[in-house]
Write an enzyme that holds these catalytic residues in place. Structure first.
Site, PDB file in Angstrom:
ATOM      1  N   GLU A  95      -2.210  42.483  30.316  1.00 56.70           N
ATOM      2  CA  GLU A  95      -2.653  42.192  28.924  1.00 56.70           C
ATOM      3  C   GLU A  95      -2.576  40.693  28.808  1.00 56.70           C
ATOM      4  O   GLU A  95      -1.802  39.992  29.483  1.00 56.70           O
ATOM      5  CB  GLU A  95      -1.727  42.486  28.174  1.00 56.70           C
ATOM      6  CG  GLU A  95      -1.301  42.708  27.095  1.00 56.70           C
ATOM      7  CD  GLU A  95      -2.463  42.962  26.102  1.00 56.70           C
ATOM      8  OE1 GLU A  95      -2.877  43.967  26.314  1.00 56.70           O
ATOM      9  OE2 GLU A  95      -3.394  42.192  26.107  1.00 56.70           O
ATOM     10  N   GLY A 113       7.643  27.125  27.500  1.00 58.64           N
ATOM     11  CA  GLY A 113       8.367  28.313  27.987  1.00 58.64           C
ATOM     12  C   GLY A 113       8.422  29.685  27.490  1.00 58.64           C
ATOM     13  O   GLY A 113       7.413  30.135  27.735  1.00 58.64           O
ATOM     14  N   HIS A 123      -1.732  20.204  24.211  1.00 57.98           N
ATOM     15  CA  HIS A 123      -0.618  19.624  22.973  1.00 57.98           C
ATOM     16  C   HIS A 123       0.534  19.254  23.949  1.00 57.98           C
ATOM     17  O   HIS A 123       0.830  20.354  23.944  1.00 57.98           O
ATOM     18  CB  HIS A 123      -0.415  20.845  22.062  1.00 57.98           C
ATOM     19  CG  HIS A 123      -1.442  21.054  20.835  1.00 57.98           C
ATOM     20  ND1 HIS A 123      -1.936  20.670  19.773  1.00 57.98           N
ATOM     21  CD2 HIS A 123      -2.514  22.171  20.965  1.00 57.98           C
ATOM     22  CE1 HIS A 123      -3.147  20.564  19.308  1.00 57.98           C
ATOM     23  NE2 HIS A 123      -3.332  22.248  19.727  1.00 57.98           N
ATOM     24  N   ARG A 137      13.319  34.091  25.150  1.00 52.85           N
ATOM     25  CA  ARG A 137      13.063  33.877  26.825  1.00 52.85           C
ATOM     26  C   ARG A 137      12.379  32.668  27.424  1.00 52.85           C
ATOM     27  O   ARG A 137      11.869  32.105  26.555  1.00 52.85           O
ATOM     28  CB  ARG A 137      13.203  35.326  27.105  1.00 52.85           C
ATOM     29  CG  ARG A 137      13.222  36.500  27.357  1.00 52.85           C
ATOM     30  CD  ARG A 137      12.502  38.319  27.661  1.00 52.85           C
ATOM     31  NE  ARG A 137      11.534  38.402  26.999  1.00 52.85           N
ATOM     32  CZ  ARG A 137      10.994  38.809  26.971  1.00 52.85           C
ATOM     33  NH1 ARG A 137      10.984  39.896  28.158  1.00 52.85           N
ATOM     34  NH2 ARG A 137       9.676  39.919  25.833  1.00 52.85           N
ATOM     35  N   CYS A 184       6.316  34.974  29.758  1.00 54.63           N
ATOM     36  CA  CYS A 184       6.074  35.051  30.733  1.00 54.63           C
ATOM     37  C   CYS A 184       5.647  33.617  31.287  1.00 54.63           C
ATOM     38  O   CYS A 184       5.876  33.563  32.857  1.00 54.63           O
ATOM     39  CB  CYS A 184       4.294  35.074  30.072  1.00 54.63           C
ATOM     40  SG  CYS A 184       4.170  37.271  29.345  1.00 54.63           S
ATOM     41  N   ASN A 206      -1.923  32.542  33.759  1.00 51.80           N
ATOM     42  CA  ASN A 206      -1.230  31.711  33.288  1.00 51.80           C
ATOM     43  C   ASN A 206      -0.632  30.417  34.080  1.00 51.80           C
ATOM     44  O   ASN A 206      -0.366  29.675  33.697  1.00 51.80           O
ATOM     45  CB  ASN A 206       0.006  32.754  33.402  1.00 51.80           C
ATOM     46  CG  ASN A 206       0.305  34.037  32.102  1.00 51.80           C
ATOM     47  OD1 ASN A 206      -0.728  33.287  31.721  1.00 51.80           O
ATOM     48  ND2 ASN A 206       1.256  34.902  32.025  1.00 51.80           N
ATOM     49  N   LEU A 249      -2.080  39.014  25.957  1.00 54.37           N
ATOM     50  CA  LEU A 249      -2.015  38.329  24.218  1.00 54.37           C
ATOM     51  C   LEU A 249      -0.435  37.679  24.076  1.00 54.37           C
ATOM     52  O   LEU A 249      -0.174  37.235  25.100  1.00 54.37           O
ATOM     53  CB  LEU A 249      -1.325  39.548  23.634  1.00 54.37           C
ATOM     54  CG  LEU A 249       0.035  40.586  23.702  1.00 54.37           C
ATOM     55  CD1 LEU A 249       1.015  40.583  23.503  1.00 54.37           C
ATOM     56  CD2 LEU A 249      -0.095  41.862  23.098  1.00 54.37           C
ATOM     57  N   ARG A 250      -0.576  37.196  23.085  1.00 56.18           N
ATOM     58  CA  ARG A 250       0.214  35.964  22.150  1.00 56.18           C
ATOM     59  C   ARG A 250       0.879  36.429  21.599  1.00 56.18           C
ATOM     60  O   ARG A 250       0.670  36.792  20.549  1.00 56.18           O
ATOM     61  CB  ARG A 250      -0.567  34.574  22.450  1.00 56.18           C
ATOM     62  CG  ARG A 250      -1.811  34.123  23.493  1.00 56.18           C
ATOM     63  CD  ARG A 250      -2.273  32.740  22.571  1.00 56.18           C
ATOM     64  NE  ARG A 250      -3.055  33.895  21.346  1.00 56.18           N
ATOM     65  CZ  ARG A 250      -3.578  32.885  20.617  1.00 56.18           C
ATOM     66  NH1 ARG A 250      -3.773  31.545  20.848  1.00 56.18           N
ATOM     67  NH2 ARG A 250      -4.571  33.603  19.395  1.00 56.18           N
TER      68      ARG A 250
HETATM   69  P1  NAD Z   1      10.292  43.555  26.715  1.00 50.96           P
HETATM   70  O1  NAD Z   1      10.963  43.334  27.864  1.00 50.96           O
HETATM   71  O2  NAD Z   1       9.824  43.100  25.020  1.00 50.96           O
HETATM   72  O3  NAD Z   1       9.600  45.068  26.520  1.00 50.96           O
HETATM   73  C1  NAD Z   1       9.806  46.137  27.649  1.00 50.96           C
HETATM   74  C2  NAD Z   1      10.223  47.395  27.205  1.00 50.96           C
HETATM   75  O4  NAD Z   1      10.657  48.582  28.876  1.00 50.96           O
HETATM   76  C3  NAD Z   1      11.710  47.934  26.599  1.00 50.96           C
HETATM   77  O5  NAD Z   1      12.258  48.349  26.147  1.00 50.96           O
HETATM   78  C4  NAD Z   1      12.315  48.248  28.139  1.00 50.96           C
HETATM   79  O6  NAD Z   1      13.506  49.049  27.056  1.00 50.96           O
HETATM   80  C5  NAD Z   1      11.221  49.037  28.453  1.00 50.96           C
HETATM   81  N1  NAD Z   1      11.836  50.341  29.533  1.00 50.96           N
HETATM   82  C6  NAD Z   1      11.980  49.627  30.883  1.00 50.96           C
HETATM   83  N2  NAD Z   1      11.884  50.426  31.574  1.00 50.96           N
HETATM   84  C7  NAD Z   1      11.512  51.401  31.387  1.00 50.96           C
HETATM   85  C8  NAD Z   1      11.161  53.204  31.573  1.00 50.96           C
HETATM   86  N3  NAD Z   1      11.239  53.208  32.515  1.00 50.96           N
HETATM   87  N4  NAD Z   1      10.679  53.730  30.742  1.00 50.96           N
HETATM   88  C9  NAD Z   1      11.149  53.604  29.237  1.00 50.96           C
HETATM   89  N5  NAD Z   1      11.127  52.809  28.703  1.00 50.96           N
HETATM   90  C10 NAD Z   1      11.338  51.739  29.617  1.00 50.96           C
HETATM   91  O7  NAD Z   1       8.719  42.742  27.298  1.00 50.96           O
HETATM   92  P2  NAD Z   1       7.469  42.788  26.786  1.00 50.96           P
HETATM   93  O8  NAD Z   1       7.689  41.463  26.982  1.00 50.96           O
HETATM   94  O9  NAD Z   1       6.588  43.453  26.506  1.00 50.96           O
HETATM   95  O10 NAD Z   1       6.781  42.962  28.753  1.00 50.96           O
HETATM   96  C11 NAD Z   1       6.513  44.110  29.285  1.00 50.96           C
HETATM   97  C12 NAD Z   1       5.208  43.396  29.893  1.00 50.96           C
HETATM   98  O11 NAD Z   1       4.150  43.200  29.596  1.00 50.96           O
HETATM   99  C13 NAD Z   1       5.601  42.211  30.921  1.00 50.96           C
HETATM  100  O12 NAD Z   1       5.632  42.506  32.579  1.00 50.96           O
HETATM  101  C14 NAD Z   1       5.233  40.820  30.836  1.00 50.96           C
HETATM  102  O13 NAD Z   1       4.956  40.327  31.743  1.00 50.96           O
HETATM  103  C15 NAD Z   1       3.594  41.107  30.336  1.00 50.96           C
HETATM  104  N6  NAD Z   1       3.632  40.416  29.116  1.00 50.96           N
HETATM  105  C16 NAD Z   1       3.357  39.823  28.602  1.00 50.96           C
HETATM  106  C17 NAD Z   1       3.096  39.708  27.645  1.00 50.96           C
HETATM  107  C18 NAD Z   1       4.175  38.671  26.030  1.00 50.96           C
HETATM  108  O14 NAD Z   1       3.425  37.769  25.321  1.00 50.96           O
HETATM  109  N7  NAD Z   1       5.424  39.067  26.447  1.00 50.96           N
HETATM  110  C19 NAD Z   1       1.881  39.402  27.485  1.00 50.96           C
HETATM  111  C20 NAD Z   1       1.374  39.501  28.717  1.00 50.96           C
HETATM  112  C21 NAD Z   1       1.287  40.082  29.318  1.00 50.96           C
END
Ligand code: NAD
Length: 438
Positions: free
Chosen positions: A151, A261, A255, A332, A264, A212, A153-154
């Site tokens: 994914e 930070g 920028h 984070r 990701c 990234n 998305l930002r």
């Molecule tokens: P997050 O911590 O906000 O959400 C993860 C969720 O998964 C939590 O709510 C947790 O309770 C749940 N979870 C964990 N184990 C589980 C299980 N076994 N069954 C059900 N639920 C479970 O994380 P996020 O920011 O959404 O990131 C998720 C992934 O996407 C990461 O690998 C991250 O690197 C990637 N990612 C994040 C972004 C971003 O902007 N946040 C963008 C692109 C990719």
């Protein structure tokens, strides 16, 4: 299509809501009962613009539901997406894959038919192979296929990014799985012509980290150029414009600021370095980027102290913006954490204001006083520091600020304000990468 989304965080909830908005039937699953309970009450567990409305309309239409029961979500699903967290493993910086593997095992135990298991979490090269091994071990006759679909998305613009992506990357060599992924993303390609890029699974996994890391390099590059600008009397915003107008470079991510930070870039650059080291293929540019960026965040605290005359003892600093970027509540690895720590270590009292981040920030920032407005934070302070460029900080009444502060000093780490405007308001302005006065 019937889709299960395992993990209802920043990525899972937005992806699940958008898929349901495309017309698919989506069940979002999370282990965190509090999150699911909030969602049942139509309260968003995170702040993301437009998300509450998107979720509400799709729940109402009967296409989107929430549960803590993974078996219920996975039952009869055409595709099961894994969107759980992959934080840095404590101590060594490798991606912690325990949530991904636990989810894979639980999915395998509950499969009711052939399904496509899609890893949306950011995972190191080879993780798909291990997920496949787990599925084969637990559910040898399921016929499930394992696909990578990272994914991009930002946060803060997540819905728009999901619905209008530059590309969708799908990693699998299996034609049936490709067809399922085409069907899932068809509404997107019909409307916007967003390209679906099919690759091998390992390639797809690496594309996410390479993307990234490249963006982190780009930010860090301009941050170092900003330092040079300060030394030689040049203006980094004009340098950015001047180089960004070259299509080979592009104007985005140029920028200068307090360092990257967020949830990701820091963890993904570290995880990529671990993959590189494990494969004896060092990535020196990324290594330097990580190091430079780590140093920079605290250096921004020192920049503030220097602007205050070199001594922070007994002084009060007002910080505007705590989240790692605007339009999110995500704290984070936010640069504000290092900037504030440097100020506190030097003896300053910190007062802070953030539009959405305070709930997450409070436990991470002991000793910080939280204010109800930018002006309340600035009351009697010795410096005002803009760390995150929320829109509401773009049109501050600088004249009022100059009177509210004890010392009329503005340290603008996002280069929002031109020198002339600050000067007119009676503020001394310190920016990033600008020629020094005098
Ligand atoms: P997050 O911590 O906000 O959400 C993860 C969720 O998964 C939590 O709510 C947790 O309770 C749940 N979870 C964990 N184990 C589980 C299980 N076994 N069954 C059900 N639920 C479970 O994380 P996020 O920011 O959404 O990131 C998720 C992934 O996407 C990461 O690998 C991250 O690197 C990637 N990612 C994040 C972004 C971003 O902007 N946040 C963008 C692109 C990719």
């Amino acid at each position: 299509m019937r889709i299960a989304m395992i993990g209802t965080g920043y990525v899972g909830l937005v992806s699940g809501a958008c898929f349901s908005d495309f017309g698919h039937e989506v069940v979002c699953v999370d282990k965190d009962a509090r999150k699911i309970e909030l969602l049942h009450q139509n309260v968003m567990p995170i702040y993301e613009p437009g998300l509450a409305e998107l979720v509400a309309s799709n729940v109402k239409a009967g296409r989107l539901s929430f549960t803590t029961d993974l078996a219920e979500g996975v039952r009869d699903a055409d595709a099961v997406f894994i969107a759980v967290g992959t934080p840095s493993r404590r101590g060594d910086g490798h991606a912690d894959l325990s949530y991904v593997y636990a989810a894979a095992r639980e999915i395998a135990e509950n499969l009711t038919g052939p399904s496509v298991i899609v890893t949306k979490s950011t995972v190191p090269v080879g993780t798909g192979d291990e997920v496949e091994r787990i599925i084969a071990e637990v559910a040898p006759t399921s016929g499930a296929k394992v696909v990578s679909n990272p994914e991009f998305l930002r946060e803060g613009a997540a819905i728009e990014d999901f619905k209008r992506p530059d590309r969708v990357v799908v990693g699998t060599d299996d034609e049936d799985a490709r067809q399922v992924m085409r069907d899932i993303y068809r509404p997107l390609s019909l409307n916007q012509g967003a390209p679906l890029l099919f690759t091998g699974r390992r390639t797809s996994e690496l594309i996410k980290y390479a993307a990234n890391a490249f963006l982190a390099v780009k930010i860090t590059f301009i941050n170092e150029i900003a330092d040079l600008c300060e030394s030689v009397g040049a203006d980094v915003q004009e340098v950015s414009r001047g180089i960004g107008m070259d299509n080979r470079i592009g104007g985005k991510f140029l920028h200068a600021g307090p360092g990257y930070g967020g949830s990701c870039f820091p963890k993904d650059t570290l995880a990529l370095l671990k993959t590189a080291a494990d494969n004896e293929t060092p990535l020196r540019i990324v290594e330097a980027t990580v190091q430079v960026n780590d140093n920079r965040k605290r250096a921004m605290g020192r920049k503030v102290i220097k602007a205050m005359g070199g001594d922070a003892h007994g002084k009060t600093v007002a910080v505007l913006g705590l989240t790692f970027k605007p339009n999110t509540d995500d704290m984070r690895d936010a640069p504000s954490l290092s900037v504030i720590a440097a100020l506190q270590d030097a003896g300053a009292t910190v007062r802070a204001y953030d539009p959405e981040g305070v709930e997450q920030a409070r436990p991470m920032l002991p000793g910080v006083e939280f204010s109800a407005s930018p002006y309340a934070a600035a009351e009697g302070a010795d410096a005002l520091v803009i760390v995150t460029e929320w829109d509401e900080f773009r049109a501050l009444d600088l004249g009022r600020m100059a009177k509210t502060l004890r010392t009329p000093l503005l340290v603008d780490l996002r280069n929002i304000y031109p020198a002339a405007e600050a000067e007119r308001a009676g503020l001394e302005l310190v920016s990033v990468g600008k020629p020094r006065k005098g």
